[in-house]
Design a protein around this motif. Structure first.
Motif, short mmCIF file in Angstrom:
data_model
loop_
_atom_site.label_atom_id
_atom_site.label_comp_id
_atom_site.label_asym_id
_atom_site.label_seq_id
_atom_site.Cartn_x
_atom_site.Cartn_y
_atom_site.Cartn_z
N ASN A 73 0.81 -1.21 0.00
CA ASN A 73 0.00 0.00 0.00
C ASN A 73 0.84 1.26 0.00
O ASN A 73 0.30 2.37 -0.09
CB ASN A 73 -0.95 0.00 1.20
CG ASN A 73 -2.16 -0.87 0.96
OD1 ASN A 73 -2.62 -1.00 -0.16
ND2 ASN A 73 -2.67 -1.48 2.02
N ARG A 77 -1.48 3.80 -6.34
CA ARG A 77 -2.60 3.00 -6.80
C ARG A 77 -3.33 3.67 -7.97
O ARG A 77 -4.38 3.19 -8.41
CB ARG A 77 -3.57 2.74 -5.65
CG ARG A 77 -4.22 3.98 -5.08
CD ARG A 77 -4.75 3.76 -3.66
NE ARG A 77 -5.52 2.55 -3.53
CZ ARG A 77 -6.84 2.50 -3.51
NH1 ARG A 77 -7.55 3.61 -3.65
NH2 ARG A 77 -7.45 1.36 -3.34
N ILE A 288 -9.44 -8.60 -0.25
CA ILE A 288 -10.23 -7.47 -0.79
C ILE A 288 -11.61 -7.55 -0.16
O ILE A 288 -12.41 -8.44 -0.45
CB ILE A 288 -10.34 -7.53 -2.32
CG1 ILE A 288 -8.96 -7.42 -2.96
CG2 ILE A 288 -11.22 -6.39 -2.81
CD1 ILE A 288 -9.00 -7.32 -4.47
N THR A 297 -15.28 -5.01 -8.37
CA THR A 297 -15.05 -3.98 -7.38
C THR A 297 -14.20 -2.87 -7.97
O THR A 297 -13.26 -3.15 -8.75
CB THR A 297 -14.34 -4.56 -6.14
OG1 THR A 297 -13.87 -3.49 -5.31
CG2 THR A 297 -13.14 -5.42 -6.54
N GLU A 299 -11.96 -1.41 -6.59
CA GLU A 299 -10.63 -1.50 -6.01
C GLU A 299 -9.69 -2.39 -6.81
O GLU A 299 -8.48 -2.43 -6.52
CB GLU A 299 -10.72 -2.03 -4.58
CG GLU A 299 -11.49 -1.13 -3.62
CD GLU A 299 -10.78 0.18 -3.34
OE1 GLU A 299 -9.59 0.32 -3.73
OE2 GLU A 299 -11.41 1.07 -2.76
N PRO A 302 -6.94 -0.23 -8.93
CA PRO A 302 -5.90 0.33 -8.05
C PRO A 302 -4.96 -0.72 -7.49
O PRO A 302 -3.75 -0.47 -7.38
CB PRO A 302 -6.73 1.00 -6.94
CG PRO A 302 -8.02 1.36 -7.59
CD PRO A 302 -8.29 0.24 -8.55
N LEU A 303 -5.48 -1.89 -7.15
CA LEU A 303 -4.62 -2.93 -6.62
C LEU A 303 -3.63 -3.41 -7.68
O LEU A 303 -2.45 -3.64 -7.38
CB LEU A 303 -5.46 -4.10 -6.12
CG LEU A 303 -4.67 -5.33 -5.66
CD1 LEU A 303 -3.67 -4.96 -4.58
CD2 LEU A 303 -5.61 -6.42 -5.16
N VAL A 337 -7.13 -3.31 0.39
CA VAL A 337 -8.01 -2.42 -0.34
C VAL A 337 -9.45 -2.66 0.08
O VAL A 337 -9.88 -3.78 0.30
CB VAL A 337 -7.87 -2.61 -1.86
CG1 VAL A 337 -6.53 -2.13 -2.32
CG2 VAL A 337 -8.11 -4.04 -2.27
N GLY A 338 -10.20 -1.58 0.16
CA GLY A 338 -11.61 -1.70 0.47
C GLY A 338 -11.89 -2.30 1.82
O GLY A 338 -12.89 -2.95 2.02
#
Length: 342
Positions: A73, A77, A288, A297, A299, A302-303, A337-338
């Motif tokens: 992280n 992203r 996730i 999703t 997300e 970005p992941l 994420v999320g």
């Protein structure tokens, strides 16, 4: 009297996920880190599958996997910060990826983003209805020809079964640096157990496979009791990253609702496999929150950017190329994420 529409749109109404997360963290004080498969199942049966799902998630966040989550992280992203022309990403698609491209199991999104990082991203043309044995051989033959400096496998759904078999049963190209396992089926599928539970069912599905042109072995080899999934030998020095969707009951809709219900005797699941299956695999676990097996999703993109920034940064570091310090954003919480409440 008002007319009631009989169709059920969702599996359950939304729940207070903040309160659920707090309750899960309380339960973790008495459990392993992360909780074992037996602990997750017992909590699911004693309390609720949703509480067990959140305990699974919080347990991953608080376990040894947390350090990797924080490291990943730290990468952007939403942009390409690190590039490398040394990396090749071989995508292993899921079952029926040719027949149902709308599902996204062909890996098109991952390849599109990977190429923005300068990677050579290609799909391994597996048999979309083929058995694990057949597809493992296809992958083995393909890997034998690869000469790129840094090779990463990225598998989706049943493609992870094909990847696991190849990694455990064939000589491995030493250029393979890692395996990204996305919503994988990696210890067989309980759905295959159910379909082949009786002689009559086995006869029916053998006939159905013949009519549809599907390899019957693609079903039999996916039984959770098959010897393939009892192997514990893994190639040394291979980095593994397991992307695991972690949905509550209220996050399911469509056909996965019924599949989720059929798997409740195995505890929390993504509609295809029990979440706790991943706990026995080596490597990093990246959950996730809020997505089922199909990973619809916001997300996901970005992941993928974070993962490919991470891989490109590693590749340039090994080559000795100068690189900038890791991206930091003090205003964005660390973790998966999320992940919602934390």
């Amino acid at each position: 009297m008002a007319l009631r529409i009989s169709h059920q749109f969702f599996e359950a109404p939304p729940c207070d996920e903040i309160a659920l997360a707090a309750q899960a963290r309380e339960h973790l004080t008495d459990l392993s880190s992360p909780p074992t498969e037996a602990e997750i199942l017992e909590l699911s049966q004693r309390s609720s599958v949703d509480l067990a799902t959140r305990v699974f998630f919080e347990g991953i966040m608080q376990s040894r996997h947390g350090a990797f989550l924080r490291e990943l992280n730290a990468y952007p992203r939403d942009k390409v910060k690190h590039r490398s022309n040394r990396v090749k990403v071989l995508v292993l698609p899921g079952m029926f990826y040719r027949e149902h491209p709308e599902v996204g199991a062909d890996g098109g999104l991952a390849m599109e983003i990977a190429r923005r990082f300068g990677f050579d991203a290609q799909r391994v043309e597996l048999n979309s209805t083929g058995s694990v044995t057949v597809n493992s051989q296809i992958l083995r033959d393909r890997l034998a020809l690869e000469t790129q400096a840094d090779i990463w496998l990225l598998s989706l759904s049943k493609g992870s079964s094909d990847a696991r078999h190849c990694l455990q049963h064939h000589p491995i190209n030493e250029r393979i640096k890692g395996w990204i396992n996305v919503a994988g089926i990696y210890k067989g599928a309980p759905m295959a157990d159910r379909k082949l539970a009786t002689p009559l069912r086995r006869m029916a599905y053998r006939l159905l496979c013949a009519l549809l042109g599907i390899d019957y072995g693609a079903l039999t080899e996916m039984r959770t009791t098959h010897p393939f999934w009892q192997q514990v030998n893994w190639p040394p020095r291979l980095e593994m990253i397991h992307i695991v969707p972690v949905p509550l009951s209220c996050h399911f809709q469509g056909k996965l609702r019924s599949r989720h219900r059929r798997l409740l005797h195995r505890g929390p699941n993504d509609g295809f496999v029990p979440l706790s299956d991943v706990l026995s695999l080596p490597g990093h676990i990246y959950p996730i929150w809020g997505s089922d097996h199909f990973l619809r999703t916001p997300e996901l993109s970005p992941l993928l950017y974070q993962l490919f920034n991470y891989i490109a940064h590693q590749s340039s570091s090994m080559k000795g190329e100068p690189h900038e310090p890791l991206y930091q954003d003090d205003h964005r919480p660390t973790g998966a994420v999320g992940f919602g409440a934390g």
